[in-house]
Design an enzyme around this catalytic site. Structure first.
Site, mmCIF file in Angstrom:
data_model
loop_
_atom_site.group_PDB
_atom_site.id
_atom_site.type_symbol
_atom_site.label_atom_id
_atom_site.label_comp_id
_atom_site.label_asym_id
_atom_site.label_seq_id
_atom_site.Cartn_x
_atom_site.Cartn_y
_atom_site.Cartn_z
ATOM 1 N N ARG A 90 3.875 0.839 -15.093
ATOM 2 C CA ARG A 90 3.471 1.334 -13.782
ATOM 3 C C ARG A 90 4.454 2.395 -13.280
ATOM 4 O O ARG A 90 4.032 3.420 -12.724
ATOM 5 C CB ARG A 90 3.390 0.189 -12.772
ATOM 6 C CG ARG A 90 3.112 0.680 -11.358
ATOM 7 C CD ARG A 90 2.910 -0.430 -10.360
ATOM 8 N NE ARG A 90 2.740 0.125 -9.008
ATOM 9 C CZ ARG A 90 2.400 -0.585 -7.942
ATOM 10 N NH1 ARG A 90 2.203 -1.885 -8.052
ATOM 11 N NH2 ARG A 90 2.256 -0.007 -6.768
ATOM 12 N N CYS A 165 -11.938 -6.475 -5.847
ATOM 13 C CA CYS A 165 -10.791 -5.844 -5.196
ATOM 14 C C CYS A 165 -10.556 -6.546 -3.869
ATOM 15 O O CYS A 165 -11.505 -7.007 -3.220
ATOM 16 C CB CYS A 165 -11.076 -4.359 -4.976
ATOM 17 S SG CYS A 165 -9.718 -3.435 -4.208
ATOM 18 N N TYR A 250 -7.216 4.010 0.129
ATOM 19 C CA TYR A 250 -6.932 4.870 -1.015
ATOM 20 C C TYR A 250 -7.549 6.256 -0.878
ATOM 21 O O TYR A 250 -7.161 7.178 -1.600
ATOM 22 C CB TYR A 250 -7.429 4.213 -2.313
ATOM 23 C CG TYR A 250 -6.545 3.082 -2.776
ATOM 24 C CD1 TYR A 250 -5.566 3.270 -3.740
ATOM 25 C CD2 TYR A 250 -6.683 1.800 -2.236
ATOM 26 C CE1 TYR A 250 -4.755 2.237 -4.165
ATOM 27 C CE2 TYR A 250 -5.870 0.757 -2.643
ATOM 28 C CZ TYR A 250 -4.908 0.978 -3.608
ATOM 29 O OH TYR A 250 -4.104 -0.055 -4.014
#
Length: 427
Positions: A90, A165, A250
């Site tokens: 990541r 999610c 996002y």
């Protein structure tokens, strides 16, 4: 019922165990089996999960190990919450974008692209095990980038797969608090893709309260004066007016690209912060006296993950006839998109039947962004499954957060270099 958790060494695991235990009767839960490639993490999370179960209901058995096939065999649900390459990968994903003057993030842009290329081959291998060892199981995919991984699973396997999610659940929880109502009374007009979605309408017990919610959101962002946590670029009242919807957080990466690039130039990666949080959490988890989820887990992110996952599984198991927001094939719900592409929309769960709820057509600006990102996703899946370098390059330049075509080849070579051995057929 047996629930297998792929990525059971995740620091999220206590959240999931808590959610499963709270619904153990609806699930008829008898076993939680944690699977992970990191035995040191399992040596901490396995005993903690067992202590949590013993404290609530010692009839729920907890097993753990690195043998994925043993974990999957005879499961009713398989939950995927893995991170291929771990937190080090990541960090590399987030740095990759920064290196090329782009947004560096783990699920969108070039970082999300690299994450998907590492993850899709592993996800397909897991699905193959499910097809052989638990053919009636449902795979709940929480692994990021959730929509893209779910796209690959739905397109290339026969496993019943639901992408999940925490963001839709978190939005509903915030709206419920702002209106002073129970979450169960709220229905959303929810459209888009994972991490690219809009709540266009809010009704409470059938009464449209969208305008009230949007007014409250405008006031909230005005009070924050354009700065979110740690100075992150935030929405403005004018942005909310332009969007005319509650935006997925996002979406800030797509609508405020320049601001995000400037912000990350003077701030460390989120991965570096999460690694420090995880180190502290694992130290806590190792305490033999701990038998519950610690409050500090909230700092890790992913709020309401356990609620979303456990509620979905319980409602499927009990034929609850409830509505959830999931990632699932479109099947004509969003007009203009192919029926087989994965979208994030509201569905009604009727036992093992998933019925997407009709939505009105997307506004042209939203439609354009959704179509572009979906094209990027399809190219990414093609690249990962076929080992197609040309598709990978085209995916990079198609992504709204990707490089210019003149930089794409150099970025691709750098991506392959820092992910050597993790990219399946691509390297």
């Amino acid at each position: 019922m047996k629930v297998c958790v792929i990525g059971g060494g995740s620091t999220y695991t206590p959240e999931l165990v808590e959610g499963l235990l709270s619904r153990r009767d609806a699930l008829d839960l008898h076993e939680i089996h944690l699977v992970d490639t990191d035995p040191s993490r399992l040596a901490i999370l396995g005993p903690l999960a067992r202590r949590m179960c013993d404290a609530v209901d010692d009839r729920v058995r907890v097993e753990w190990g690195s043998d994925r096939q043993v974990g999957i065999a005879d499961s009713t649900f398989v939950v995927s919450q893995m991170r291929v390459g771990g937190m080090a990968a990541r960090e590399r994903d987030e740095q990759l974008g920064r290196e090329f003057g782009l947004i560096g993030q783990e699920t969108v842009g070039v970082g999300g692209f690299a994450n998907a290329l590492r993850t899709i081959p592993v996800a397909l291998d897991i699905a193959a095990d499910i097809e052989r060892l638990a053919p009636d199981a449902t795979l709940i995919n929480f692994t990021n980038p959730a929509g893209l991984v779910t796209e690959a699973l739905c397109r290339h396997t026969d496993v019943t797969t639901i992408g999940l999610c925490n963001v839709p659940w978190s939005i509903k929880a915030r709206v419920a608090r702002s209106l002073g109502v129970d979450m169960a009374a709220i229905e959303f007009d929810y459209v888009g893709l994972n991490h690219l979605s809009w709540v266009r309408g809010v009704t409470v017990d059938g009464v449209d309260r969208t305008a009230e919610v949007l007014d409250g959101l405008r006031r909230s962002v005005a009070e924050r004066s354009g700065s979110h946590r740690d100075g992150e670029p935030d929405w403005t009242p004018e942005a909310i007016d332009t969007l005319g919807a509650i935006p997925n957080s996002y979406l800030r990466y797509y609508y405020e690209i320049d601001a995000w690039v400037r912000h990350q130039a003077s701030h460390p990666t989120r991965a570096s912060a999460v690694m420090a949080i995880e180190h502290a959490l694992l130290e806590q988890y190792a305490d033999p006296g701990l038998a519950e989820k610690p409050a500090e887990l909230a700092e890790r992110g992913g709020a309401h993950y356990s609620e979303a996952a456990a509620a979905l599984m319980a409602d499927i198991a009990s034929d609850a006839n409830t509505v959830h927001v999931i990632n699932t094939p479109n099947r004509g719900v969003i007009a203009g998109l192919p029926g087989d592409v994965v979208v994030e929309v509201s569905v009604r769960i009727e036992g093992d039947r998933i019925e997407p709820i009709h939505v009105d057509a997307l506004r042209p600006d939203v439609d354009a962004l959704v179509r572009t990102v979906k094209d990027f996703e399809l190219l990414t899946v093609q690249a990962a499954v076929d080992g197609d370098r040309d598709a990978a390059i085209r995916a990079l330049v198609t992504n709204p957060l990707g490089p210019s075509i003149s930089d794409a080849a150099a970025l691709w070579e750098r991506l392959v270099e820092v992910n050597a051995g993790w990219l399946g057929k691509l390297g």
